[in-house]
Design an enzyme around this catalytic site. Sequence first.
Site, mmCIF file in Angstrom:
data_model
loop_
_atom_site.group_PDB
_atom_site.id
_atom_site.type_symbol
_atom_site.label_atom_id
_atom_site.label_comp_id
_atom_site.label_asym_id
_atom_site.label_seq_id
_atom_site.Cartn_x
_atom_site.Cartn_y
_atom_site.Cartn_z
ATOM 1 N N GLU A 210 0.886 -1.173 0.000
ATOM 2 C CA GLU A 210 0.000 0.000 0.000
ATOM 3 C C GLU A 210 0.916 1.213 0.000
ATOM 4 O O GLU A 210 1.473 1.574 1.041
ATOM 5 C CB GLU A 210 -0.894 -0.016 1.257
ATOM 6 C CG GLU A 210 -1.827 -1.209 1.359
ATOM 7 C CD GLU A 210 -3.070 -1.058 0.489
ATOM 8 O OE1 GLU A 210 -3.362 0.065 0.045
ATOM 9 O OE2 GLU A 210 -3.749 -2.072 0.256
ATOM 10 N N CYS B 251 -1.920 9.652 2.555
ATOM 11 C CA CYS B 251 -1.502 9.060 1.278
ATOM 12 C C CYS B 251 -2.448 9.431 0.140
ATOM 13 O O CYS B 251 -2.022 9.566 -0.999
ATOM 14 C CB CYS B 251 -1.419 7.549 1.415
ATOM 15 S SG CYS B 251 -2.940 6.815 2.017
HETATM 16 P P1 NAD Z 1 8.228 4.946 4.855
HETATM 17 O O1 NAD Z 1 8.168 4.113 3.626
HETATM 18 O O2 NAD Z 1 9.413 5.806 5.067
HETATM 19 O O3 NAD Z 1 8.125 4.009 6.160
HETATM 20 C C1 NAD Z 1 7.110 3.034 6.312
HETATM 21 C C2 NAD Z 1 7.612 1.932 7.227
HETATM 22 O O4 NAD Z 1 8.741 1.309 6.640
HETATM 23 C C3 NAD Z 1 8.051 2.392 8.615
HETATM 24 O O5 NAD Z 1 7.608 1.462 9.570
HETATM 25 C C4 NAD Z 1 9.565 2.414 8.525
HETATM 26 O O6 NAD Z 1 10.220 2.138 9.757
HETATM 27 C C5 NAD Z 1 9.841 1.305 7.531
HETATM 28 N N1 NAD Z 1 11.061 1.557 6.753
HETATM 29 C C6 NAD Z 1 11.598 2.740 6.416
HETATM 30 N N2 NAD Z 1 12.720 2.557 5.682
HETATM 31 C C7 NAD Z 1 12.869 1.223 5.529
HETATM 32 C C8 NAD Z 1 13.829 0.394 4.868
HETATM 33 N N3 NAD Z 1 14.864 0.922 4.213
HETATM 34 N N4 NAD Z 1 13.658 -0.948 4.924
HETATM 35 C C9 NAD Z 1 12.606 -1.488 5.575
HETATM 36 N N5 NAD Z 1 11.672 -0.761 6.226
HETATM 37 C C10 NAD Z 1 11.806 0.580 6.211
HETATM 38 O O7 NAD Z 1 6.880 5.812 4.876
HETATM 39 P P2 NAD Z 1 6.392 6.917 5.919
HETATM 40 O O8 NAD Z 1 7.236 8.140 5.815
HETATM 41 O O9 NAD Z 1 6.198 6.311 7.269
HETATM 42 O O10 NAD Z 1 4.923 7.211 5.335
HETATM 43 C C11 NAD Z 1 4.718 8.041 4.224
HETATM 44 C C12 NAD Z 1 4.543 7.272 2.932
HETATM 45 O O11 NAD Z 1 3.600 6.234 3.089
HETATM 46 C C13 NAD Z 1 3.990 8.161 1.830
HETATM 47 O O12 NAD Z 1 4.573 7.831 0.603
HETATM 48 C C14 NAD Z 1 2.507 7.820 1.813
HETATM 49 O O13 NAD Z 1 1.846 8.117 0.613
HETATM 50 C C15 NAD Z 1 2.562 6.356 2.107
HETATM 51 N N6 NAD Z 1 1.312 5.871 2.673
HETATM 52 C C16 NAD Z 1 0.532 5.022 1.946
HETATM 53 C C17 NAD Z 1 -0.691 4.599 2.453
HETATM 54 C C18 NAD Z 1 -1.605 3.672 1.694
HETATM 55 O O14 NAD Z 1 -2.554 3.184 2.286
HETATM 56 N N7 NAD Z 1 -1.379 3.418 0.414
HETATM 57 C C19 NAD Z 1 -1.105 5.044 3.705
HETATM 58 C C20 NAD Z 1 -0.283 5.899 4.416
HETATM 59 C C21 NAD Z 1 0.928 6.318 3.894
#
Ligand code: NAD
Length: 484
Positions: A228, A262
């Site tokens: 997602e 998002c």
């Molecule tokens: P992110 O991708 O930075 O982090 C998400 C999760 O992944 C966190 O738990 C983080 O600790 C982990 N993570 C970060 N880097 C990682 C790596 N290198 N390897 C493994 N895990 C890692 O996202 P964010 O800043 O927390 O959230 C914002 C993003 O999420 C935006 O792009 C937004 O559009 C998206 N989002 C999507 C939805 C959806 O339902 N489609 C909902 C909310 C947010």
Amino acid sequence: MNTVVSYLPGAAPAVTTLESEIRRIFDLQRETALRLRTSTAEERIAKIKRLHDAVMAHREAFYEAAYQDFKKPPAEVDLAEVLPVISEAKHAMRSLKKWMKPQHVWPTSLTIGLKSWVQYEPKGRCLIISPWNYNVNLCFSPLVSCIAAGNTAILKPSEMTPHLSALMAKIIKEIFPPDEVALFEGDVSVATALLALPFDHIFFTGSPAVGKIVMAAAAKHLASVTLELGGKSPTIIDADADIKLAARTLMWGKYTNNGQTCIAPDYVYVHASVKDAFVKECIAVIESCYGKTAAEQMQSPYLARVVNERHTQRIHNLLADAQQRGARVLCGGAVSEKDCFIQPTLLDNIPADAKIQSEEIFGPLLPIIPYTDLDRVIDEINAQPKPLALYIWSKTEANIEKTLKRTSAGGTCINHCVVQYAHGRLPFGGVNNSGIGSAHGIYGFKAFSHERAVVRTRFMMARTLFPPYTNFKRKLLDLMIKTQ
Ligand code: NAD
């Protein structure tokens, strides 16, 4: 990696590394996952109810934690954290018996004589990784689907809202044994350690960049994934749109969680003939919701902050870059990095090479782009990666149809925004760069289930095709090929 105290059954607590504790819990879940294959709907519903009741019992604590993390208003905690989890749980509790029923499938001409059905079996051990912006909802709602499908789960909420993560950890520990559901708090290092394990399914919510890392890790074990993700969600305001309605709904969808959603509208195409009227209405809505001045808006109890200084700087840079290249601030524009505050800001006159045109904004800036030709707008949208959401406000059916048919997006609202998320009977997910697979209701249940094809012999029509391949059998095959 940190050390933790591990509680092995029957042994004194021992200090161990988080990595070995993760491995221990993962191994512990193996036997449970096998046992849960035969779990009944009643047993799964009882677990979902435990989660539902715990979320209800901790409402005040969620308000407190979310306020400490980024001054999130309690009403938005209810609206976007508590309510979606409760609604997902209630929907699953009401529907699970039906979802779990094997689905009878009629035979095709090739399989006459066979009884066939699709049986939903749990995938096994599942990993759920959530982002910070709706940390509770995006961790616990998939957990509902995961439990409904009969799996074990390990949860890894985002480290960026630490108060909410700590509260979620406490709740999970109180209501589930770790061999069924466990939660590990922590940053990338914890996610990396988890992703090294051979989970049966990984449900990840976050950015497209990290989604690619998750998918690569899953590929090592051929784990299935639900991704997602995010991206830039375009919005179109047609010449005949109800401008008041568009401004009211769009400003709500954009500024809930201060643009850190998002599916928030990322940029807006407005028909040039209504642009000024639309901008005027948007400014009026912003002022009536959050106050007129930057000082008033900073004090507003209804406007969440940007999550941390790093993201405030990131968004500030997008704004500064756009302004340096000639963008004009129509309203807002004030920034206080140390307070993690950026005013709700409308921009126009944005050049194509500004960073804000290619990066997901994920904050309170909103580019307004006038247009006269819908076909060009559609071409521009199609030149970008497929978005998670696309919104259109219009009264012209032909324009709505054209936009729906000639673009691709995870979901769309017509004359509204964001509410597609709230419909538990619709699939929620992206397409390619904005995601793979779907969440919510039966779609979430299926994401965490394997659809097993089962065929049972009734009478052996197929025997006629076993060797020896006589002339009669070859003629029969020929007839079958011609009559398919
Ligand atoms: P992110 O991708 O930075 O982090 C998400 C999760 O992944 C966190 O738990 C983080 O600790 C982990 N993570 C970060 N880097 C990682 C790596 N290198 N390897 C493994 N895990 C890692 O996202 P964010 O800043 O927390 O959230 C914002 C993003 O999420 C935006 O792009 C937004 O559009 C998206 N989002 C999507 C939805 C959806 O339902 N489609 C909902 C909310 C947010």
